[in-house]
Design a protein around this motif. Structure first.
Motif, PDB file in Angstrom:
ATOM      1  N   GLY A   1       0.807  -1.220   0.000  1.00  0.00           N
ATOM      2  CA  GLY A   1       0.000   0.000   0.000  1.00  0.00           C
ATOM      3  C   GLY A   1       0.833   1.259   0.000  1.00  0.00           C
ATOM      4  N   LEU A   2       2.075   1.168   0.480  1.00  0.00           N
ATOM      5  CA  LEU A   2       2.988   2.305   0.422  1.00  0.00           C
ATOM      6  C   LEU A   2       3.771   2.264  -0.887  1.00  0.00           C
ATOM      7  CD1 LEU A   2       4.583   2.285   4.003  1.00  0.00           C
ATOM      8  CD2 LEU A   2       2.668   3.683   3.190  1.00  0.00           C
ATOM      9  N   LYS A   3       4.254   3.424  -1.311  1.00  0.00           N
ATOM     10  CA  LYS A   3       5.263   3.502  -2.351  1.00  0.00           C
ATOM     11  C   LYS A   3       6.489   4.158  -1.730  1.00  0.00           C
ATOM     12  CE  LYS A   3       2.111   3.493  -6.287  1.00  0.00           C
ATOM     13  NZ  LYS A   3       1.723   4.099  -7.596  1.00  0.00           N
ATOM     14  N   VAL A   4       7.664   3.611  -2.040  1.00  0.00           N
ATOM     15  CA  VAL A   4       8.910   4.094  -1.433  1.00  0.00           C
ATOM     16  C   VAL A   4       9.851   4.512  -2.544  1.00  0.00           C
ATOM     17  CG1 VAL A   4      10.856   3.533   0.062  1.00  0.00           C
ATOM     18  CG2 VAL A   4       8.585   2.557   0.542  1.00  0.00           C
ATOM     19  N   VAL A   5      10.195   5.799  -2.548  1.00  0.00           N
ATOM     20  CA  VAL A   5      11.003   6.391  -3.619  1.00  0.00           C
ATOM     21  C   VAL A   5      12.305   6.913  -3.024  1.00  0.00           C
ATOM     22  CG1 VAL A   5      11.077   8.282  -5.285  1.00  0.00           C
ATOM     23  CG2 VAL A   5       8.970   6.969  -4.989  1.00  0.00           C
ATOM     24  N   TYR A   6      13.423   6.733  -3.773  1.00  0.00           N
ATOM     25  CA  TYR A   6      14.726   7.134  -3.229  1.00  0.00           C
ATOM     26  C   TYR A   6      15.621   7.570  -4.395  1.00  0.00           C
ATOM     27  CZ  TYR A   6      18.375   6.877   0.433  1.00  0.00           C
ATOM     28  OH  TYR A   6      19.353   7.170   1.352  1.00  0.00           O
ATOM     29  N   PRO A   7      15.550   8.837  -4.813  1.00  0.00           N
ATOM     30  CA  PRO A   7      16.338   9.307  -5.963  1.00  0.00           C
ATOM     31  C   PRO A   7      17.806   9.523  -5.610  1.00  0.00           C
ATOM     32  CG  PRO A   7      15.123  11.128  -5.020  1.00  0.00           C
ATOM     33  CD  PRO A   7      14.685   9.903  -4.267  1.00  0.00           C
ATOM     34  N   SER A   8      18.644   9.538  -6.649  1.00  0.00           N
ATOM     35  CA  SER A   8      20.082   9.766  -6.435  1.00  0.00           C
ATOM     36  C   SER A   8      20.601  10.968  -7.213  1.00  0.00           C
ATOM     37  CB  SER A   8      20.879   8.526  -6.857  1.00  0.00           C
ATOM     38  OG  SER A   8      20.799   8.329  -8.258  1.00  0.00           O
ATOM     39  N   THR A   9      19.814  11.503  -8.143  1.00  0.00           N
ATOM     40  CA  THR A   9      20.266  12.632  -8.965  1.00  0.00           C
ATOM     41  C   THR A   9      19.275  13.779  -8.854  1.00  0.00           C
ATOM     42  OG1 THR A   9      19.056  11.998 -10.971  1.00  0.00           O
ATOM     43  CG2 THR A   9      21.238  10.995 -10.625  1.00  0.00           C
ATOM     44  N   PRO A  10      19.717  15.008  -9.104  1.00  0.00           N
ATOM     45  CA  PRO A  10      18.787  16.149  -9.080  1.00  0.00           C
ATOM     46  C   PRO A  10      17.631  15.983 -10.060  1.00  0.00           C
ATOM     47  CG  PRO A  10      21.057  16.925  -9.005  1.00  0.00           C
ATOM     48  CD  PRO A  10      21.122  15.453  -9.266  1.00  0.00           C
ATOM     49  N   HIS A  11      17.930  15.478 -11.269  1.00  0.00           N
ATOM     50  CA  HIS A  11      16.869  15.283 -12.252  1.00  0.00           C
ATOM     51  C   HIS A  11      15.795  14.337 -11.718  1.00  0.00           C
ATOM     52  CE1 HIS A  11      14.943  12.976 -15.523  1.00  0.00           C
ATOM     53  NE2 HIS A  11      14.905  14.158 -16.136  1.00  0.00           N
ATOM     54  N   ASP A  12      16.216  13.227 -11.160  1.00  0.00           N
ATOM     55  CA  ASP A  12      15.254  12.257 -10.641  1.00  0.00           C
ATOM     56  C   ASP A  12      14.559  12.775  -9.388  1.00  0.00           C
ATOM     57  OD1 ASP A  12      15.946  10.630 -12.710  1.00  0.00           O
ATOM     58  OD2 ASP A  12      17.094   9.198 -11.503  1.00  0.00           O
TER      59      ASP A  12
ATOM     60  N   LEU B   1      22.937  -0.216 -11.910  1.00  0.00           N
ATOM     61  CA  LEU B   1      21.487   0.007 -11.984  1.00  0.00           C
ATOM     62  C   LEU B   1      21.039   0.805 -10.770  1.00  0.00           C
ATOM     63  CD1 LEU B   1      18.828  -0.687 -13.529  1.00  0.00           C
ATOM     64  CD2 LEU B   1      18.532  -2.579 -11.899  1.00  0.00           C
ATOM     65  N   ASP B   2      20.440   1.972 -11.012  1.00  0.00           N
ATOM     66  CA  ASP B   2      19.878   2.824  -9.961  1.00  0.00           C
ATOM     67  C   ASP B   2      18.394   2.487  -9.824  1.00  0.00           C
ATOM     68  OD1 ASP B   2      19.008   4.815  -8.291  1.00  0.00           O
ATOM     69  OD2 ASP B   2      19.598   6.489  -9.583  1.00  0.00           O
ATOM     70  N   LEU B   3      18.025   1.901  -8.721  1.00  0.00           N
ATOM     71  CA  LEU B   3      16.642   1.440  -8.554  1.00  0.00           C
ATOM     72  C   LEU B   3      15.632   2.584  -8.545  1.00  0.00           C
ATOM     73  CD1 LEU B   3      17.209  -1.315  -5.841  1.00  0.00           C
ATOM     74  CD2 LEU B   3      16.543  -1.690  -8.221  1.00  0.00           C
ATOM     75  N   ARG B   4      15.960   3.677  -7.930  1.00  0.00           N
ATOM     76  CA  ARG B   4      15.128   4.880  -7.804  1.00  0.00           C
ATOM     77  C   ARG B   4      13.854   4.638  -6.985  1.00  0.00           C
ATOM     78  NH1 ARG B   4      15.056   7.790 -13.719  1.00  0.00           N
ATOM     79  NH2 ARG B   4      13.820   5.958 -14.283  1.00  0.00           N
ATOM     80  N   THR B   5      13.134   3.564  -7.262  1.00  0.00           N
ATOM     81  CA  THR B   5      11.951   3.207  -6.481  1.00  0.00           C
ATOM     82  C   THR B   5      12.195   1.854  -5.831  1.00  0.00           C
ATOM     83  OG1 THR B   5      10.461   4.386  -7.982  1.00  0.00           O
ATOM     84  CG2 THR B   5       9.481   2.726  -6.576  1.00  0.00           C
ATOM     85  N   LEU B   6      11.949   1.784  -4.512  1.00  0.00           N
ATOM     86  CA  LEU B   6      12.159   0.538  -3.773  1.00  0.00           C
ATOM     87  C   LEU B   6      10.867  -0.245  -3.564  1.00  0.00           C
ATOM     88  CD1 LEU B   6      14.667   1.859  -1.071  1.00  0.00           C
ATOM     89  CD2 LEU B   6      15.111   1.052  -3.409  1.00  0.00           C
ATOM     90  N   LEU B   7       9.729   0.430  -3.671  1.00  0.00           N
ATOM     91  CA  LEU B   7       8.423  -0.223  -3.624  1.00  0.00           C
ATOM     92  C   LEU B   7       7.448   0.605  -4.454  1.00  0.00           C
ATOM     93  CD1 LEU B   7       6.751  -2.547  -2.314  1.00  0.00           C
ATOM     94  CD2 LEU B   7       6.090  -0.907  -0.561  1.00  0.00           C
ATOM     95  N   PRO B   8       6.957   0.057  -5.571  1.00  0.00           N
ATOM     96  CA  PRO B   8       7.251  -1.280  -6.104  1.00  0.00           C
ATOM     97  C   PRO B   8       8.592  -1.321  -6.823  1.00  0.00           C
ATOM     98  CG  PRO B   8       5.724  -0.121  -7.540  1.00  0.00           C
ATOM     99  CD  PRO B   8       5.940   0.779  -6.374  1.00  0.00           C
ATOM    100  N   LEU B   9       9.243  -2.481  -6.806  1.00  0.00           N
ATOM    101  CA  LEU B   9      10.538  -2.669  -7.458  1.00  0.00           C
ATOM    102  C   LEU B   9      10.370  -2.944  -8.951  1.00  0.00           C
ATOM    103  CD1 LEU B   9      12.477  -4.818  -4.864  1.00  0.00           C
ATOM    104  CD2 LEU B   9      13.308  -2.677  -5.837  1.00  0.00           C
ATOM    105  N   ASP B  10      11.340  -2.496  -9.721  1.00  0.00           N
ATOM    106  CA  ASP B  10      11.353  -2.748 -11.161  1.00  0.00           C
ATOM    107  C   ASP B  10      12.089  -4.068 -11.413  1.00  0.00           C
ATOM    108  OD1 ASP B  10      11.540  -2.728 -13.894  1.00  0.00           O
ATOM    109  OD2 ASP B  10      12.327  -0.685 -14.055  1.00  0.00           O
TER     110      ASP B  10
END
Length: 706
Positions: A525-536, A615-624
């Motif tokens: 039910g949660l979405k977990v996002v974790y960017p590494s670059t300014p653009h993202d 590979l930069d995941l960017r999103t941890l939930l849901p995973l790609d």
């Protein structure tokens, strides 16, 4: 046979309360002497006879439903029941005093809220039977469900968090200048919870039109009130929050109705909250299995004489508003109605579980307009010539543009207004968007998460800033039990983003440096996002705010002012749930996110002799998972790299998935490079030893040897 003497007492008291004795009713009707039956004083406040009889029907219906449900429970046709017998006047009277489009936050013993809002009894029966055609598709128990159409918000078992949702609804009313209130119930036991304190404090500080109703029924399960609080009465707590309050007879429906009606006018006129303590008694156990052997038998005699249905009925008979025959006719009519609706509920089709449907309903879907905007403004990589911006500036720009895009977006957090937040991301926002939309909060993370969810009930979007991700622990319950589950439970979206400044590397010690993202990747039910670059960072933040689901947006503090990159000026989205290839390579696949991306890129720069596929995941939930599989296939050797500690980190989940689904692609064991299983130390040298980066070279060499 009865298991205890107390159970027998309860049974006979209930018989005394509920049995319609026509002879007794006729005596009261003839003599007008209802004071012999009760010490309760009923005062009409302008109601017509028809209105008084309507109240009687509204009060009697939940009582008769409960009597039927107790029979069905003994027959094994329902599995659990929380009885409100003896407390109906509170639910019915307070709900009648509200407008039908004002939100109510009920608890276990508030059946009268559901019936007074005229929810279909057939559907309610199907809900209690766990049928798919109930209000929660069989996913929730007796009263843990809501209905947007009826402006009833489904409770969770933790009780206290409901109060803060009423704050959020009231804030929405206040922002729109609607003349409305929200109402939330608490039991006497619930007033001991921190959520009670936080919700009342926020409502008082922000001047929110909320009615907080305490149903003081003497017991929190088996704990009596003398072991629950030491103040003379719970309404005394109101003064401590700078609000007014009143203590009333919760068994007198006219007193409840008249009080709540007046309090409603007060809250709207003064834009303030109000606390109402309703004195009542629980005539059954906490739930039927718990029994009542801990309750002194004389209390059932005392409160049986104060029964809200019997006494109100006697009043109407004595006043000539109702005849004994009419009372019997109403009971007969309601009994027929209950039996007919129950019969229809029994005809419902058997629930056939569908795993795909279950998974489908975990997340709310974007509206058509939101999807059209997303499709037209999705940008997976920065365009050539885009200006360079720091990570922190990209987040600020994404937040500012979202405020312009959504006039219903409200920002909340500690020190985010004039001060601009601990990291100055909202600096200048008050001047641009005003204090109504950029709100400093008291130090009460749980209540603010709940307030954010309450705003969502009324169609608002909200962003809450956790000053540090470490502080999320005091809002954990609201996030994992309220935000995450609400859409699956009864179809209500939680349009909330929680920004989480996270990570170490800056010598901030164990309470300002944790990487706690893995705590939430286990929560459907949660979405977990974790960017590494300014653009993202900009694109994912805008996407998170546009998304109707709760998103935890992790932003690494160490990247705020140390990392820059091209960021387009216009608003755009980066798709949530889509990984990014940060570097192509042929030797080893590094799957990572956040600071780990920069560690891997730095290592590649320093070691040109090894070719890393990053590979930069960017999103941890849901995973790609598709991107993960492609990355595994590229080299056959996989290193999972993250700043989080090793045990329980998301690297373990990804490793397990790769071993299960990509085993034939592997040329070496999947390895994990993570931080030490210790708290994050303060000393810089100790912190460097703690960090996964310190062990990256060793793992790369180990994989190269395979």
């Amino acid at each position: 046979m009865y298991r205890t003497i107390a159970d027998a007492v309860v049974f006979f008291v209930l018989c005394f309360i509920n049995t319609s004795n026509l002879a007794t009713l006729k005596t009261i009707e003839k003599t007008g002497n209802y004071n012999k039956q009760t010490a309760m004083e009923f005062v009409r406040s302008g109601q017509t006879n028809d209105e008084l009889v309507f109240m009687y029907r509204s009060l009697l219906l939940p009582r008769m439903i409960e009597e039927k449900m107790l029979v069905l429970l003994r027959q094994g046709k329902i599995s659990k029941w929380f009885s409100g017998i003896g407390q109906e006047a509170i639910s019915v009277g307070s709900t009648l005093a509200l407008e039908k489009d004002e939100w109510v936050m009920p608890l276990h013993r508030n059946l009268g809220v559901f019936t007074t809002r005229q929810m279909g009894l057939q559907k309610l029966f199907m809900q209690w039977q766990g049928n798919k055609d109930g209000y929660s598709k069989g996913r929730e128990r007796s009263f843990h469900f809501g209905s947007r159409a009826h402006h009833i918000c489904g409770m969770i078992s933790h009780l206290g968090p409901q109060l803060a949702l009423a704050d959020g609804v009231a804030l929405a009313y206040k922002l729109r200048k609607d003349n409305k209130v929200s109402l939330a119930y608490s039991g006497d036991g619930g007033t001991s919870e921190g959520d009670f304190h936080e919700a009342l404090n926020v409502a008082a500080v922000w001047g929110l039109p909320v009615i907080f109703v305490i149903e003081n029924n003497g017991y929190g399960l088996s704990t009596p009130v003398n072991e629950q609080y030491k103040c003379e009465s719970l309404v005394d707590k109101a003064k401590g929050y700078g609000m007014d309050g009143i203590r009333i007879n919760g068994n007198n429906i006219l007193e409840v109705y008249d009080t709540i009606r007046g309090v409603r006018d007060y809250c709207i006129r003064n834009q303030k909250p109000y606390l109402v303590e309703c004195m009542t008694f629980r005539m059954r156990g906490h739930e039927e299995a718990s029994g009542t052997k801990y309750v002194p038998a004389e209390l059932f005699d005392e409160w049986g004489a104060k029964d809200p249905v019997k006494n109100y009925e006697a009043f109407l008979l004595a006043e000539g508003v109702l005849t004994a025959a009419a009372a019997e006719e109403i009971r007969s009519e309601l009994k027929t109605y209950i039996e007919e609706e129950l019969k229809l509920a029994y005809e419902a089709e058997e629930l056939i579980p569908d795993a795909n449907e279950e998974l489908h309903d975990v997340y709310a879907k974007k509206s058509v307009n939101a999807r059209l905007w997303s499709d037209a403004n999705t940008m997976d990589a920065p365009k050539a010539g885009a200006p360079e911006k720091r990570f922190v500036d990209a987040i600020q720009e994404g937040l500012s543009q979202s405020m312009q895009l959504h006039d219903n977006l409200v920002l909340m957090g500690q020190d985010i207004a004039e001060y601009g937040g601990a990291f100055k991301i909202t600096e200048g926002f008050v001047k641009q968007f005003g204090k109504e939309r950029v709100r400093n909060t008291p130090l009460c993370e749980s209540a603010i998460v709940g307030t954010a969810l309450g705003l969502s009930l009324e169609g608002y979007k909200s962003m809450m800033e956790m000053q540090f991700a470490d502080f999320v622990t005091v809002g954990f319950n609201q996030i994992v039990n309220n935000l995450a589950k609400i859409h699956y439970r009864w179809g209500q979206q939680a349009d909330v983003v929680i920004r989480m400044p996270t990570g170490g590397g800056v010598g901030a010690g164990p309470f300002h440096s944790q990487s706690n993202e893995a705590w939430f990747t286990h929560v459907p039910g949660l979405k977990v996002v974790y960017p590494s670059t300014p653009h993202d960072a900009k694109g994912l933040l805008i996407a998170a705010i546009n998304d109707p689901n709760p998103v935890l947006f992790f932003e690494h503090k160490g990247l705020y002012r140390s990392v820059s990159g091209p960021v387009p000026e216009a608003a755009y989205e980066v798709e949530i749930g889509k990984a990014r290839l940060a570097a192509e390579g042929t030797d080893i696949t590094v799957i990572t996110y956040g600071s780990g991306v920069h560690w891997a890129l730095e290592y590649q720069h320093q070691h040109p002799e090894v070719s890393l596929h990053i590979l930069d995941l960017r999103t941890l939930l849901p995973l790609d998972y598709e991107a993960v599989r492609t990355a595994v296939a590229k080299t056959g050797k996989v290193l999972l790299l993250h700043e989080d500690t090793l045990t329980g980190g998301i690297g373990g989940e990804i490793s397990a998935w790769i071993s299960e689904h990509c085993f034939e692609l592997l040329d070496a064991p999947v390895m994990r490079c993570a931080s030490l299983d210790t708290p994050v130390p303060f000393n810089i040298d100790l912190e460097k030893t703690f960090m996964a980066k310190n062990r990256l070279h060793g793992y790369v060499e180990k994989l190269q040897r395979y």
